[in-house]
Design an enzyme around this catalytic site. Structure first.
Site, PDB file in Angstrom:
ATOM      1  N   LYS A  79       0.585  -3.966   2.962  1.00  0.00           N
ATOM      2  CA  LYS A  79       0.121  -2.729   2.331  1.00  0.00           C
ATOM      3  C   LYS A  79      -1.404  -2.745   2.218  1.00  0.00           C
ATOM      4  CE  LYS A  79       1.042   0.048  -1.859  1.00  0.00           C
ATOM      5  NZ  LYS A  79       1.701   0.020  -3.182  1.00  0.00           N
ATOM      6  N   SER A 154       4.658   4.129  -3.950  1.00  0.00           N
ATOM      7  CA  SER A 154       3.483   4.235  -3.110  1.00  0.00           C
ATOM      8  C   SER A 154       3.506   3.375  -1.840  1.00  0.00           C
ATOM      9  CB  SER A 154       2.239   3.884  -3.922  1.00  0.00           C
ATOM     10  OG  SER A 154       2.232   2.508  -4.275  1.00  0.00           O
ATOM     11  N   SER A 178       6.786   0.986  -7.032  1.00  0.00           N
ATOM     12  CA  SER A 178       6.192   1.292  -5.728  1.00  0.00           C
ATOM     13  C   SER A 178       6.722   0.528  -4.527  1.00  0.00           C
ATOM     14  CB  SER A 178       4.674   1.130  -5.789  1.00  0.00           C
ATOM     15  OG  SER A 178       4.083   2.297  -6.316  1.00  0.00           O
TER      16      SER A 178
END
Lengths: 485, 96
Positions: A79, A154, A178
């Site tokens: 990420k 996210s 997330s």
């Protein structure tokens, strides 16, 4: 060898060990898959093809794939909130569009030491604030099961990339759900560890008392292997736990007889879609069939967790994001203005709408005259939520709930209404508030879209969560379904 | 609990975020909605309940004061938007 990208981490490791494929072939398979599906999925901010091939060649040349090194030569997406030395790290924000970190996050370093192959950086909601990956300043990510829908967020880039076969596994970060919520929406596994189990050094801070890095994988076995690699004490993170890390793979037994599981009814209320409730209830019944003692229970403060989170997380973010002043790194505008004018211009241009909302909400909640009513009140309610969970874990080894109250929603469906977007994390936030671990495991489909079951346990109960998740998926088999992109 | 335009501008100034007039308008409504939502916490009885700032017990962590490898000047300045020699360049802070 087209099929390589579809393997799990453990299967890919076995293929490498048996000499059926090389690390370079495996990396190429994922990179070709990225070329093919990325225009429709958009899971990456940056693809690091050359670096991946260089790392893969090194694994092949030095014979790094041996027993006990399951990560060697395996393609991973990280990420874009975790610093990667020499590879730009943007947080999907204009603010950090050109930022190239001079060092790597501890979690990334630990993967590199184990021979990981980085295929790229995962798209995300800007600064990890959001639940759909639509808040990326660059492009939204689409759900591989239905590209008209979001992958959640996210860490939507990680979930979509794993589900679409663009990498074998991913690392994400979880502040209010997330990694778990997108994993549920994309039909994969994600494990949020106990707060402090994985070092936050080099993880770009959003809400420091809540943020944790965790694995996003195709099944529970893979999550156990990745967690083993990234967990452990780090002197560079003062909240890092100094505890012995168990061999999580030893929990992959299928044996769950006698474990006690609670189903808190607040998670199965009106806000939860009937199809989701049904899938999770069926999963709980399956666990019962395996000898787990399942009982309904109640956690009355659950409904307050969301409001609590939307005071605490913005408050912490307003302090953490004060560092983006356009001086030492990141976007810088307003040359020729005075320092404050330049800063306002930089932050006004560099941050997207959700980030601005949260910084301002946090600043308001922390400001003189409102601190007691908002921030302090939220911290007290946080204590009640923790206590309630502590009490539940005196009676139960784990709690089973839906991971998300709905299946994947359409792009644009919630993006204009912050409060409706916030509801996406209603089932996942309590674990962050209490700092406890939680895993999301695929548990069926509703309206043709994946549903996730969340299993929460007390601090450091990862072995129990892995045991339950693994036993379930072995019998249920939903994790073997793959999205067609 | 609706925020006035002046309040929104004041908070934005505290945060050093430059906003357009449309943003002030839009954020005012959205922040007011969110504040109304989080106000639900006021109904919870927290009499005598201590606040939680962190879920794990935090202790001050000490270590030996030893020199270790750090970033050299070039590495530290590599992301600097503006620099003069080995310094970060800052805009004017005090007018003469």
């Amino acid at each position: 060898m087209d099929y390589l990208y579809g393997l799990t981490l453990l299967e890919a490791h076995d293929a490498l060990r048996r000499g059926e494929a090389s690390a370079v072939e495996l990396a190429k398979s994922c990179l070709e898959r990225i070329d093919r599906v990325e225009p429709r999925v958009g899971a990456f901010v940056t693809v690091t093809g050359e670096l991946a091939l260089e790392q893969a060649r090194r694994v092949d040349e030095h014979g790094l794939v041996v027993e006990g090194s399951p990560l060697a030569g395996i393609p991973v997406q990280i990420k874009d909130v975790m610093c990667t030395e020499g590879v730009r790290t943007t947080c999907s924000s204009r603010m950090l569009e050109g930022f190239v970190p001079p060092y790597s996050a501890t979690a990334v370093e630990r993967l590199y030491e184990r021979g990981a192959v980085l295929v790229g950086k995962g798209n995300m909601d800007e600064f990890a604030m959001g639940s759909s990956t639509e808040n990326s300043a660059f492009h939204p990510t689409r759900n591989p099961w239905d590209t008209e829908r979001t992958p959640g967020g996210s860490s939507g880039g990680g979930a979509a990339a794993v589900a679409a076969g663009e990498c074998i596994y991913a690392l994400g970060s979880d502040t209010g759900g997330s990694i778990r919520q997108p994993a549920a929406l994309c039909g994969i596994v994600a494990l949020k560890p106990t707060y402090g189990l994985v070092s936050r050094y080099g993880l770009i801070a959003f809400a420091s008392s809540l943020d944790q890095i965790g694995p996003m994988t195709k099944d529970v076995s893979d999550a156990a292997l990745v967690l083993k690699a990234i967990a452990g004490h780090d002197f560079r993170d003062s909240t890092s736990l100094n505890v012995e890390i168990p061999d999580y793979a030893r929990s992959l037994t299928g044996e769950v007889k006698g474990l006690r599981v609670g189903l808190p009814r607040e998670y199965f209320g009106d806000g939860t879609e009937p199809g989701v409730k049904e899938a999770v209830s069926t999963a709980a019944a399956l666990l019962e069939g395996l000898g787990v003692e399942v009982e309904e229970t109640s956690l009355p403060h659950t409904g307050y967790a969301l409001a609590c989170y939307h005071i605490i997380a913005p408050s912490e973010c307003s302090a953490n994001l004060a560092r983006y002043d356009g001086v030492k790194f990141g976007l810088s505008m307003g040359e020729g203005r005075d320092i404050w004018g330049a800063m306002e211009m930089t932050r006004g241009e560099g941050f997207g709408p959700e980030v601005k909302r949260r910084i301002m909400l946090g600043a308001y909640a922390l400001s003189s005259g409102y601190y007691d009513a908002y921030y302090l009140k939220a911290q007290r309610v946080r204590t009640l939520i923790r206590r309630e969970l502590d009490d539940a874990f005196r009676r139960f080894d784990a709690l089973v709930t839906p991971t998300s109250p709905t299946v994947a929603f359409r792009l644009g469906e919630r993006s204009h209404d912050p409060l409706s977007m916030y509801q996406s994390d209603i089932c996942t936030i309590p674990a962050n508030m209490a700092g406890i671990p939680a895993i999301s495991v695929p548990c069926g489909f509703s309206e043709g879209l994946p549903v996730g079951m969340q299993i929460m346990g007390p601090a450091l109960s990862e072995p129990t969560l892995i045991r339950l998740g693994y036993a379930y998926e072995q019998v249920a088999g939903w994790h073997r379904r793959r999205a067609e992109v | 609990m609706a925020l006035s335009t002046e309040e929104v501008r004041h908070i934005a100034a505290l945060c050093r975020i430059g906003l357009t007039s449309e943003e002030v308008e839009r954020l005012g409504g959205q922040l007011s909605d969110i504040l109304a939502h989080v106000s639900a916490l006021q109904e919870v009885d927290t009499e005598g309940v201590p606040p939680t700032s962190h879920s794990v017990e935090l202790r001050s962590v000490m270590r030996e004061d030893e020199t270790g490898a750090g970033l050299d000047a070039e590495e530290a300045l590599a992301n600097a938007p503006r620099r003069i020699q080995d310094y970060f360049k800052v805009n004017v802070t005090l007018e003469g």
